[in-house]
Design an enzyme around this catalytic site. Structure first.
Site, mmCIF file in Angstrom:
data_model
loop_
_atom_site.group_PDB
_atom_site.id
_atom_site.type_symbol
_atom_site.label_atom_id
_atom_site.label_comp_id
_atom_site.label_asym_id
_atom_site.label_seq_id
_atom_site.Cartn_x
_atom_site.Cartn_y
_atom_site.Cartn_z
ATOM 1 N N SER A 45 7.344 15.309 2.112
ATOM 2 C CA SER A 45 7.059 14.548 3.468
ATOM 3 C C SER A 45 7.501 15.375 4.442
ATOM 4 O O SER A 45 8.444 16.199 4.368
ATOM 5 C CB SER A 45 7.513 13.191 3.347
ATOM 6 O OG SER A 45 7.700 12.583 4.405
ATOM 7 N N TYR A 67 14.152 6.318 2.384
ATOM 8 C CA TYR A 67 13.002 6.963 2.029
ATOM 9 C C TYR A 67 13.155 8.772 2.173
ATOM 10 O O TYR A 67 12.947 9.540 1.545
ATOM 11 C CB TYR A 67 11.668 6.568 2.727
ATOM 12 C CG TYR A 67 10.405 7.467 2.797
ATOM 13 C CD1 TYR A 67 9.762 7.420 1.705
ATOM 14 C CD2 TYR A 67 10.145 8.311 3.835
ATOM 15 C CE1 TYR A 67 8.493 8.196 1.517
ATOM 16 C CE2 TYR A 67 9.169 8.826 3.557
ATOM 17 C CZ TYR A 67 8.173 9.056 2.602
ATOM 18 O OH TYR A 67 7.019 9.873 2.665
#
Length: 364
Positions: free
Chosen positions: A241, A254
């Protein structure tokens, strides 16, 4: 196997004509007493053709034996059929093999979103696909679609929770039984959650670590075990990501897990090099289309972080990129395909950002 290949080379050299080029010397039919018949080929269809031909052959042998005995062709007669000039000419007219022909790819989280697009892209260039997803019904549907589109047994599926060690081991066993092995493993399964640090519960923290960090570890570890046993190298692609390298406000759990994914990939690139196993990462950002993650609370949570409405999020992400574009699952799939293909044969430990250009996430 080695003895068979050696004898086949002797057979070829003893009967060859000028200009003949030897086919692959690997056996297409393997008989295992007490188990049965295993066949091989350039793809699942080719392996099944080998099965059909061998079954017909033994039926002929049995029928001939009941009528007085079966007599095999001589080596020269067999060679004349196998290397028949007309058949060789027909084979020369076949299209060139695709980049991933003969490869098997296991893709986690491939029942939707980015994983689904990656599975479709790899199969487009010839790979057989194992859809490994917690959503077993969705995985079966995607495998069915790919098989309908690409041909006989091009895809199969297995229900798998990446946090369950036994299920991860079982998924690779399923791949081996279906296709003989795994050449490419794509670590893609994921979740997302957002909250200020004071509101980040231990359960939220642990869930992100379990799926995004431990899950990637388990999938990669089993890939390494299998690929080293195969002795033919291999290829791992991690879907990280933008948050793997850029701080994510109100997304500490996250972002930390995503950073762990990236560093795990780089560590494994070092471990896999001697065995010809490449490990690379793709870092997307804001891929909303087709995503089961963005259909949940994550969209509302991220919109609240930026002080906008959920329906404004896609426009927000587009405007913050250098290229002023939205990133789609197919864009991530193209990067994953390149890393998995022979075109990237000399790339490992690498990172490709597919985020439209987010300056804070430029790799440095």
């Amino acid at each position: 196997m080695a003895r068979f290949k050696s004898k086949y080379a002797e057979y070829f050299n003893a009967n060859r004509s000028e200009g003949d080029v030897m086919f692959t010397p690997s056996p297409r039919v393997v008989l295992i007493p007490g188990l049965g018949l295993i066949t091989g080929g350039p793809d699942a269809m080719g392996a099944d053709v080998s099965r059909q031909l061998y079954l017909r052959a033994i039926q002929v042998m049995k029928a001939a034996s009941s009528l007085g005995g079966f007599v095999s062709l001589s080596a020269a007669e067999s060679y004349a059929i196998e290397y028949w000039p007309l058949e060789l000419y027909k084979l020369s007219l076949k299209p060139a093999p695709k980049a991933l022909e003969g490869h098997v790819a296991l893709v986690t989280g491939a029942a939707s979103g980015i994983g689904r697009a990656i599975a479709a892209r790899l199969s487009q260039d010839g790979a057989h696909i194992v859809i490994a997803d917690l959503n077993a019904d969705g995985g079966r549907a995607v495998a069915g679609e790919l098989t309908t589109l690409r041909g006989y047994r091009r895809a199969t599926s297995v229900g798998m929770n990446v946090t369950e060690e036994a299920q991860v081991v079982g998924a690779y066993s399923c791949a081996v039984l279906a296709y003989g092995g795994v050449d490419i493993a794509v670590n893609n399964a994921g979740i997302a959650s957002s909250a200020p640090i004071e509101e980040t519960s231990l359960e939220m923290w642990n869930r992100n670590q379990s799926i995004l960090s431990t899950g990637y570890f388990l999938v990669a570890r089993e890939a390494f075990k299998l690929m080293k046993a195969q002795g033919t190298g291999g290829n791992l692609v991690f879907i990280g990501s933008k948050n793997s390298v850029a701080a994510g406000k109100n997304a500490a759990a996250y972002s930390t897990a995503k950073a762990a994914e990236l560093h795990l990939a780089r560590c494994l690139a070092e471990e896999g090099g001697a065995a010809g196993i490449r490990v690379n990462s793709v870092l997307p950002d804001g891929v909303l289309a087709g995503s089961s993650i963005w259909d949940g609370r994550w969209r509302a949570e991220r919109a609240a972080t930026y002080g906008i409405e959920p329906e404004e999020l896609e426009e927000f992400y587009r405007n913050r990129t250098t290229l002023k574009v939205n990133v789609l699952p197919e864009d991530i799939a193209e990067a994953a395909f390149w890393l998995a293909s022979p075109a990237a044969a000399k790339t490992t430990g690498g990172v490709i950002t597919v985020d439209g250009g987010v300056p804070t996430a430029y790799v440095r």
